[in-house]
Enzyme design. Structure first.
Site, PDB file in Angstrom:
ATOM      1  NE  ARG A  31       1.473  28.990  22.022  1.00 34.72           N
ATOM      2  CZ  ARG A  31       2.066  28.900  23.268  1.00 34.72           C
ATOM      3  NH1 ARG A  31       3.439  28.368  23.077  1.00 34.72           N
ATOM      4  NH2 ARG A  31       1.723  29.265  24.307  1.00 34.72           N
ATOM      5  CB  THR A  59      10.548  28.645  25.259  1.00 32.31           C
ATOM      6  OG1 THR A  59       9.522  28.169  25.837  1.00 32.31           O
ATOM      7  CG2 THR A  59      10.424  29.027  24.048  1.00 32.31           C
ATOM      8  CB  THR A 116       8.075  26.349  23.707  1.00 30.97           C
ATOM      9  OG1 THR A 116       8.249  25.937  25.023  1.00 30.97           O
ATOM     10  CG2 THR A 116       6.672  26.754  23.184  1.00 30.97           C
ATOM     11  CG  ASN A 138       4.684  25.203  28.820  1.00 29.06           C
ATOM     12  OD1 ASN A 138       5.192  26.356  28.849  1.00 29.06           O
ATOM     13  ND2 ASN A 138       3.609  25.132  29.648  1.00 29.06           N
ATOM     14  CB  SER A 161       2.954  32.074  23.130  1.00 30.25           C
ATOM     15  OG  SER A 161       4.379  31.879  23.202  1.00 30.25           O
ATOM     16  CB  SER A 162       5.698  35.189  27.033  1.00 34.21           C
ATOM     17  OG  SER A 162       4.665  35.027  27.831  1.00 34.21           O
ATOM     18  N   GLY A 175      12.263  31.142  28.443  1.00 38.22           N
ATOM     19  CA  GLY A 175      12.041  32.019  29.657  1.00 38.22           C
ATOM     20  C   GLY A 175      10.542  32.058  30.311  1.00 38.22           C
TER      21      GLY A 175
HETATM   22  N1  GLY Z   1       5.288  28.053  26.796  1.00 43.59           N
HETATM   23  C1  GLY Z   1       5.922  29.331  27.094  1.00 43.59           C
HETATM   24  C2  GLY Z   1       5.419  30.298  26.132  1.00 43.59           C
HETATM   25  O1  GLY Z   1       4.937  30.294  24.958  1.00 43.59           O
HETATM   26  O2  GLY Z   1       5.128  31.661  26.192  1.00 43.59           O
END
Ligand code: GLY
Length: 577
Positions: free
Chosen positions: A111, A388, A406, A408, A459-460, A480
């Site tokens: 990340r 992403t 990603t 973003n 993050s998701s 998403g």
């Molecule tokens: N940038 C989207 C995420 O990492 O959730």
């Protein structure tokens, strides 16, 4: 269910099986004629990804005798060239690997990180409001990129081929070019206005014209090829030190950003323990903080576990009521507890424990929606002891990789670092620019995710592995933004509870609720009657034409590989061997 004998004989003829043992005499894959959304089928190797040339780059590594990690690194670099809206070398992500030899799973966190000069209020105007231009479309929006470090870490520790081999397809695609496919043309067309605001992005992607290149035109990226060659020749130092690092730092200075060459040189990818949970007979291994994905997928599945959801029926109003209420409870916790585990203690065990979730489940009312403003994050004290892309890979040795990475937003910050051919991410917006207020995905986030120097934004992203009888069964994940978690959770429920084939599980219409705003988004395909019943139960519904996630998965059954690339966006491809 059986395939035709002819097709079965053909499959067996092309299948010199090694690491995977197919049961003897069982007649082949469990897919029938007439199965809707037929998955791709293979037995030696498979790459399910968002773009054909990159999936094939990965598959070529498998054919060279490489493993799933070699293929993942090749695909990751190639997507930086062929899928610029999300593939990247100046973003970050998460890779989850199942290693067949040791029967272990490793999670690599690459990340992005906030530079040392970042500060809590850096995205606020003087009046305390969030400066959206700065948070979305400025050099300050970029975190220190992690992708190159992450891919190299994965390759050096778990791959079998060398960097020169796995990065070469990306270099060739950038240098020799490729014909613009429909998906890239459409992506660039919809982003043209935004990209043309940055001179370098306009030059690189739009030929300086402000309009997308036509389909079929040969698209070359010489600057990106040169950047990739520096990585090929010098590895980590070829990106985080020397010319590339200096070009990034120069662009930061020009745009008033704080990232410098020391920030870049100090970046490290790290390994973390994945989140482990279960749903009925299945074991789930998924992304830990700084992703919220693994925690909240586990919560949603566990909250639903005791309900007879199969009897209610897939996407019935009764099922969707429970699903929405579970999503709301999970995202309420996200707003309070989730952030960078290196800065804040995240109560992962408590949030996913049976006792905590039993209490949360009791808040779900039978037939009526609970307004989000009434739902608060839970109290875990007693329990603690939006762009992403995703690809999933399985190899002939039994290794599996699931990777989400990603920049973003689609095309990240929209800023290309001059001379590098690469887009900067705008991942700093995944921090809470102002805790308690929504970010670019409308997500309300807390102090645990405030901007802080050296931290990783929440993050998701949810790369996930499912195990059945102790063996890897499904590898999945999705882009998403905030919708990643709900897309992955529904795909898993479709497979595990509703017994769907991979194609059906992926293609079925989805819903999404993220607690705030108090609105359930429903994809087309959920019946109007069902939506009416939900509204009568006081659910607020957003009937939307936009889609929820783009799930690319592989599934392993009896030694056969099934792959499916979500048809919600153009260009997805499962490469098979
Ligand atoms: N940038 C989207 C995420 O990492 O959730």
């Amino acid at each position: 269910m059986r395939l035709s004998r002819f097709f079965l004989a053909f499959l067996l003829a092309i299948s010199p099986l090694q690491g995977w043992s197919q049961g003897e005499g069982q007649g082949g894959p469990l897919i029938d004629y007439g199965t809707r959304f037929l998955p791709a089928i293979a037995s030696r190797g498979m790459v399910s990804g968002p773009e054909k040339l990159a999936s094939e780059a990965g598959l070529d590594m498998l054919k060279k005798g490489g493993n799933a990690v070699d293929a993942a690194v090749a695909t990751g670099f190639a997507l930086a060239v062929t899928l610029p809206r999300a593939g990247n070398i100046a973003g970050g992500g998460f890779m989850l690997v199942h290693l067949a030899d040791s029967d272990e799973q490793v999670f690599i966190d690459y990340r992005e990180m906030a530079p040392a000069g970042a500060s809590r209020d850096m995205f606020l105007n003087e009046d305390g409001t969030v400066d959206k231009r700065k948070a979305y479309n400025s050099v300050s929006a970029a975190g220190i990129p992690g992708t190159v470090a992450g891919l190299i870490h994965a390759l050096e520790k778990y791959g079998t081929l060398d960097l020169k081999t796995v990065i070469q397809p990306a270099i060739d695609l950038a240098e020799k070019g490729f014909e613009v496919p429909a998906a890239l043309h459409l992506n660039l067309r919809s982003a043209a206005k935004r990209l043309s605001r940055n001179d370098e992005a306009n030059r690189v992607y739009l030929g300086g014209t402000g309009t997308a290149p036509e389909m079929g035109i040969l698209f070359k990226q010489p600057d990106l090829a040169a950047t990739l060659k520096r990585v090929r020749d010098k590895g980590f130092d070829g990106f985080y030190k020397g010319k590339t690092a200096e070009l990034i730092a120069a662009e930061m200075r020009r745009g008033g950003g704080v990232m410098n060459t020391e920030d870049l040189a100090s970046y490290r990818a790290i390994e973390r323990q994945p989140v482990r949970s279960s749903f009925r007979d299945y074991d789930i291994v998924s992304a830990p903080p700084p992703s919220s994905g693994g925690v909240h997928v586990s919560q949603i599945l566990k909250l639903l576990e005791p309900f007879p959801i199969e009897e209610m029926g897939h996407n019935s109003a009764a099922y969707l009521h429970l699903l929405i209420e579970s999503m709301k409870l999970a995202y309420a916790d996200r707003s309070e507890y989730l952030g960078d585990p290196d800065r804040t203690e995240i109560p992962v065990k408590a949030l996913t424990s049976e006792s905590y979730l039993d209490g949360r489940r009791a808040l779900i009312k039978d037939d009526v929606a609970t307004p989000s403003e009434v739902i608060k994050p839970g109290n875990v004290d007693d329990h603690e002891s939006t762009e992403t892309t995703h690809f999933s890979i399985v190899d002939q040795f039994g290794n599996v990789v699931t990777n989400t990475y990603t920049i973003n937003f689609s095309f990240g910050s929209g800023i290309v670092v001059p001379g590098t051919g690469m887009l900067l991410n705008n991942e700093m917006d995944d921090f809470a620019a102002k805790p308690g207020f929504p970010n670019g995905y409308g997500l309300v986030q807390g102090e645990a995710n405030a901007v802080a120097a050296g931290s990783r934004p929440l993050s998701s992203m949810t790369p996930t592995l499912v195990f059945k009888d102790g063996k890897p069964w499904v590898a999945t994940g999705s882009p998403g933004g905030s919708r990643i978690i709900t897309a992955v959770a529904q795909t898993l429920l479709n497979l595990m509870a509703f017994d769907m084939t991979l194609g059906m599980a992926t293609s079925s219409p989805r819903i999404h609720h993220q607690w705030m705003p108090d609105m359930a988004m429903v994809e087309p395909g959920i019946s109007a009657d069902t939506v009416n019943i939900l509204e009568a139960s006081k659910h607020k519904i957003l009937r939307s034409d936009s889609t929820i996630g783009r799930v690319n998965s592989v599934q392993i059954e009896d030694g056969w590989f099934y792959g499916y690339a979500d048809p919600r966006r153009p260009g997805g491809h499962v490469a098979t061997w």
